[in-house]
Enzyme design. Sequence first.
Site, short mmCIF file in Angstrom:
data_model
loop_
_atom_site.label_atom_id
_atom_site.label_comp_id
_atom_site.label_asym_id
_atom_site.label_seq_id
_atom_site.Cartn_x
_atom_site.Cartn_y
_atom_site.Cartn_z
N GLU A 155 -33.92 -108.09 -28.72
CA GLU A 155 -35.03 -108.66 -28.00
C GLU A 155 -34.68 -110.02 -27.13
O GLU A 155 -35.09 -110.86 -27.52
CB GLU A 155 -36.17 -109.04 -29.05
CG GLU A 155 -36.77 -107.72 -29.91
CD GLU A 155 -37.76 -108.08 -31.05
OE1 GLU A 155 -38.22 -109.37 -30.96
OE2 GLU A 155 -38.12 -107.53 -31.46
N ASN A 196 -31.22 -103.97 -28.07
CA ASN A 196 -32.53 -103.37 -28.60
C ASN A 196 -33.75 -104.08 -28.32
O ASN A 196 -33.66 -105.43 -28.40
CB ASN A 196 -32.55 -103.01 -30.23
CG ASN A 196 -33.60 -102.42 -30.64
OD1 ASN A 196 -33.71 -101.47 -30.40
ND2 ASN A 196 -34.19 -103.06 -31.79
N HIS A 232 -43.07 -99.56 -30.49
CA HIS A 232 -43.85 -100.00 -31.35
C HIS A 232 -45.31 -99.83 -30.39
O HIS A 232 -45.71 -100.72 -29.57
CB HIS A 232 -43.81 -101.38 -31.62
CG HIS A 232 -43.09 -101.68 -32.69
ND1 HIS A 232 -42.69 -100.93 -33.98
CD2 HIS A 232 -41.64 -102.31 -32.53
CE1 HIS A 232 -41.60 -101.45 -34.42
NE2 HIS A 232 -40.91 -102.15 -33.89
N GLU A 261 -37.40 -97.88 -33.38
CA GLU A 261 -38.35 -98.50 -34.32
C GLU A 261 -39.80 -98.00 -34.12
O GLU A 261 -41.01 -98.63 -34.03
CB GLU A 261 -38.49 -99.92 -34.21
CG GLU A 261 -37.05 -100.71 -34.21
CD GLU A 261 -37.10 -102.18 -34.23
OE1 GLU A 261 -38.15 -102.87 -34.36
OE2 GLU A 261 -36.21 -102.81 -33.63
N ASP A 263 -43.64 -96.59 -34.02
CA ASP A 263 -44.86 -96.46 -35.03
C ASP A 263 -45.79 -96.41 -33.94
O ASP A 263 -45.75 -97.08 -32.85
CB ASP A 263 -44.96 -97.42 -35.87
CG ASP A 263 -44.79 -98.87 -35.43
OD1 ASP A 263 -44.88 -99.22 -34.32
OD2 ASP A 263 -44.29 -99.71 -36.42
#
Length: 481
Positions: A155, A196, A232, A261, A263
């Site tokens: 990030e 990432n 996300h 990651e 979801d």
Amino acid sequence: MRRALIGAAVLLVAAVSTAAMVRAEAATPTLNALAAAKGKYFGSATDNGELSDTAYTAILGGGEFGQTTPGNSMKWDATEPNRNSFSYTRGDAIVTFAQQHNMKVRGHTLVWHSQLPGWVGSLPTTEVQAAMENHITQVATHYRGKVFAWDVVNEPFNDDGTFRTSPFYNAMGSAYIADALRTARAADPDAKLYINDYNTDGLGAKSDAMFNLVKSLQSQGVPIDGVGFQGHLAIQYGFPSQMQQNLQRFADLGLDVAITELDVRMVLPRDATKDATQATYYNNVVKACAAVTRCVGITIWDYTDKYSWVPNTFSGQGAALPWDENLQKKPTAYNAIVTGLGGVVDSPSPSVSPSASRSASASASPSASPSASRSASASASASSSPPPAGGCTATYKIVNQWDTGFQGEVNVTAPAGRTSWTVTWSFANGQTITQLWGGTYTQSGASVTVKNETWNGTPPATFGFLANWSGTNAIPTARCS
């Protein structure tokens, strides 16, 4: 009365010698098997607290997932809580679980602005670079050979594409990213090195900033192997713009890309409409990755709502994962992933309870012929004759089978004291292995030889594989030495 009848059905199915009388719960291969057929992995994040939940770990290590990412236990606050005082207990526990269940591990994360112990933020700017390099070197060296990839820098951008401030950026400017990657390469030359970030999944200012950063790093000769796209997502927001094209432009730079990651959250409560939208998002992400050759895999950010990070972070939101809080698959979300990976969704048999289905030892896909179904189920496993003293035993079984392929598994057992094993068998019907994990293999014609990896030479051990078949898929006799 109904419960009694279901219980009787379970006992009946468990007692019969052939599973051809029922359809197994898994009418398609596992998610990881479907992904592996496309040269990718399908994984789930996990964390240490979950490992004490046996119902949870039975699913996590049961074949659906071929990869895992420690959610928190390799971050800076967990591994170096005090300067130059390192602790790897939590991360090691997850690595051990992964090795025992033939899952590879993604290291997460070496440099991040968050979850830093207080001492890092208190350092004079003149000491930050040395502390960062030491942290990367120590942690990456400890896990060298145990992780296949590292999220080296996590990030680095704000949503508008500007660099995020952090102790590292404040001390070194954006040069901290190149320094971190070079340091990681020196510590673990074989691991894939990633940057990432989130909200980079589609085309936009943030993904453009990442794209330009990566090109700049490459022009400087900085080692970078891939870019991670966190994924996300939330159904109340639009789906990321042109995700496949975005992934492809990074791949065209000669990089691996990964969904790291994933979801898909919603505003609670759930309803059928929200579930359908969520399923569409999952399907879109999976198909985008599947369409990009260098998209190496997909990791959901834990697989169950029971352990999701979402409710504690986004008030009133949740239900973000393909398994619910009771560890039950959500048919719409799960099936959307299956079809996105090219699998075929089959409706469950109304005459057999889930417990009865689980007792069946193998399954055929809905497109498999009746003869294929009988071949898969008539003999789910075969082991060698009792071994000599000090010997070992190999038990071969078919986990899943579909029209042109199948997933097999071999369990190796032996008396105490063994530190290596070799399993051999001969296929009788022209079967060909296409991928194997948990061992190293050679196949010459019908003959297959599998040797242990360095980390699983002491039985009990398990390895799995994907293979092609046609017409008949007889169970071979596996021998261990």
